[in-house]
Scaffold this active site. Structure first.
Site, PDB file in Angstrom:
ATOM      1  CE  LYS A 107      -8.125  14.764 -50.725  1.00 23.81           C
ATOM      2  NZ  LYS A 107      -8.285  13.919 -49.494  1.00 23.81           N
TER       3      LYS A 107
HETATM    4  C1  LIG Z   1      -8.505  12.899 -48.512  1.00 28.60           C
HETATM    5  C2  LIG Z   1      -9.297  12.259 -47.795  1.00 28.60           C
HETATM    6  C3  LIG Z   1      -8.988  11.100 -47.255  1.00 28.60           C
HETATM    7  C4  LIG Z   1      -7.609  10.693 -46.889  1.00 28.60           C
HETATM    8  O1  LIG Z   1      -6.887  10.173 -47.940  1.00 28.60           O
HETATM    9  P1  LIG Z   1      -5.407  10.113 -47.864  1.00 28.60           P
HETATM   10  O2  LIG Z   1      -4.883   9.869 -49.319  1.00 28.60           O
HETATM   11  O3  LIG Z   1      -4.856   9.337 -46.970  1.00 28.60           O
HETATM   12  O4  LIG Z   1      -4.957  11.672 -47.531  1.00 28.60           O
HETATM   13  C5  LIG Z   1      -9.981  10.280 -46.622  1.00 28.60           C
HETATM   14  N1  LIG Z   1     -11.511  10.582 -46.892  1.00 28.60           N
HETATM   15  C6  LIG Z   1     -11.649  12.007 -47.414  1.00 28.60           C
HETATM   16  C7  LIG Z   1     -13.116  11.946 -47.727  1.00 28.60           C
HETATM   17  C8  LIG Z   1     -10.574  12.573 -47.991  1.00 28.60           C
HETATM   18  O5  LIG Z   1     -11.012  13.417 -48.711  1.00 28.60           O
END
Ligand SMILES: *Cc1c(COP(=O)(O)O)cnc(C)c1O
Length: 306
Positions: free
Chosen positions: A159
Site C-alpha cells: 500500500k
Molecule cells: C487496501 C486495499 C484493498 C483492501 O484490502 P484490505 O486488507 O481488505 O483492506 C484492496 N485493494 C487495494 C488496491 C487496496 O489498497
C-alpha cells in the site's frame, strides 16, 4: 472533512489533532514514496475490537520492505500505539490510519537508507465507505478506462501512497459518469479490482476472486475466503474476464473500508437479479458477526481495547 478526534500518535508521542503536522519539504508529499494501512475496529461485547491488527501490521512491514523503507519503531511499540490511539480517542468503532513517510531530508529521487522516516497513526469514525444504501442494496460500477498498475511498474502487494493516484483517477471517472465505484482491468485485460477493494464473483454457487497478480493481498479478501470455505462454498482464485463478471449471478467488493459491498450492476448490465444475492448475504452476515466479536472461532482476529 474528517471529524477531528483529540489525539494522533506521531513519532512516539500522543499529540493534539491540530498539532499533528509535517513540513512542506516532507519527501513523501513530493514523490509519493511512503506506505499506509487501513484498519477498522468495531464495537464488541468487551469493548472496541481492532480487527486483524496482526495481519495489518505485518502488511505495513511488508509494504516497507518492498519499498525499502526502514520503520524507526519496533513492532511492539507500533502494536501498543494502535491500541492506545483507540483508547485515548474513546471511539466505539472507527478506522485507523497508520502512515510511514519520508520526512524532510535530501530532495530528489535518490532515497537512501539514511533518509529520516516518520510514522503517525490517526483514527476517526468512518461509516459505510460506499454508503449504507450500497451496503444494503448493492452499488453500480463501471469498468475504468484507466488500467490497474502493471505488476512491474508499481508494486501491487504494497500500500504505497503514490500508487493511489491510479485509484483516484479511476474512481473519479466512474463517479462523474454517475456510478458508485470503478472496476479496473489489469494490463492483460483481465479483471483486477476496485479502486481500493478486491472483487469476488459467484456463479452456480461457486465463488471466484482474482488471483494475487495485479491485486493487493486484501485482508478482507483473506477473511472472506476463510468464511466462505467455512460456509461450504468452493472458492477459486483465478483471473477472469469482464464478460465473466457480466454473467455472474452475484458480485461483491471486499475491503477494510468497503467491508462487503454487493455489486448490483456492471457497465449498465444487471448482475444476477440486480440485487444482492444469497451468497453475498451469507458472507456479509458472517463477516459482520465475526468483526463484532460474535463468533468465538475467530476471537484471535480481534484485539480488544480495554
Ligand atoms: C487496501 C486495499 C484493498 C483492501 O484490502 P484490505 O486488507 O481488505 O483492506 C484492496 N485493494 C487495494 C488496491 C487496496 O489498497
Amino acid at each position: 472533512m474528517v471529524t477531528p478526534v483529540t489525539k494522533i500518535w506521531m513519532n512516539g508521542e500522543m499529540v493534539d489533532w491540530q498539532k499533528a503536522q509535517v513540513h512542506v519539504l516532507t519527501h513523501t508529499l513530493h514523490y509519493g514514496l511512503g506506505v499506509f494501512e487501513g484498519i477498522r475496529f468495531y464495537k464488541t461485547p468487551e469493548g472496541p475490537g481492532i480487527f486483524r491488527l496482526k495481519e495489518h501490521l505485518r502488511r505495513l512491514h511488508d509494504s516497507c520492505h518492498i519499498s525499502r523503507i526502514k520503520i524507526p519503531f519496533d513492532w511492539d511499540v507500533l502494536w501498543d500505539a494502535h491500541i492506545e490511539i483507540v483508547r485515548v480517542n474513546k471511539l466505539e468503532d472507527g478506522y485507523i490510519r497508520p502512515v510511514v513517510y519520508l520526512k524532510d531530508g535530501p530532495m530528489g529521487l535518490l532515497v537512501t537508507e539514511d533518509h529520516p522516516v516518520g510514522v503517525f497513526i490517526a483514527t476517526w469514525a468512518w461509516g459505510a465507505y460506499l454508503g449504507e444504501e450500497g451496503l444494503k442494496n448493492g452499488i453500480r460500477t463501471k469498468i475504468s478506462s484507466f488500467v490497474r498498475n502493471h505488476v512491474n511498474a508499481m508494486m501491487t502487494k504494497a500500500k504505497i501512497n503514490g500508487a493511489y493516484v491510479n485509484s483516484i483517477l479511476a474512481k473519479r471517472e466512474a463517479i462523474q459518469a454517475g456510478y458508485d465505484e470503478t472496476i479496473m482491468l489489469d494490463t492483460d485485460g483481465f479483471v483486477s479490482e476496485g479502486s481500493g477493494e478486491n472483487l469476488f464473483i459467484v456463479r452456480d454457487g461457486r465463488i471466484k476472486t482474482t488471483s494475487l497478480t495485479s491485486v493487493l493481498n486484501g485482508i478482507t479478501r483473506n477473511t472472506v475466503i476463510t468464511l466462505a470455505s467455512e460456509l461450504g462454498y468452493e472458492v477459486v482464485e483465478d483471473r477472469f474476464t469482464r464478460d465473466e463478471l457480466y454473467v455472474a449471478d452475484e458480485a461483491f467488493f471486499t475491503g477494510t473500508a468497503a467491508e462487503i459491498t454487493p455489486i448490483r450492476e456492471v457497465d449498465d448490465r444487471a448482475i444476477g437479479e440486480g440485487r444482492p444475492g444469497p451468497v453475498t448475504r451469507a458472507i456479509q452476515d458472517a463477516y459482520f458477526k465475526v468483526v463484532h466479536g460474535g463468533d468465538s472461532r475467530y476471537q484471535d482476529w480481534i484485539t480488544v481495547v480495554k
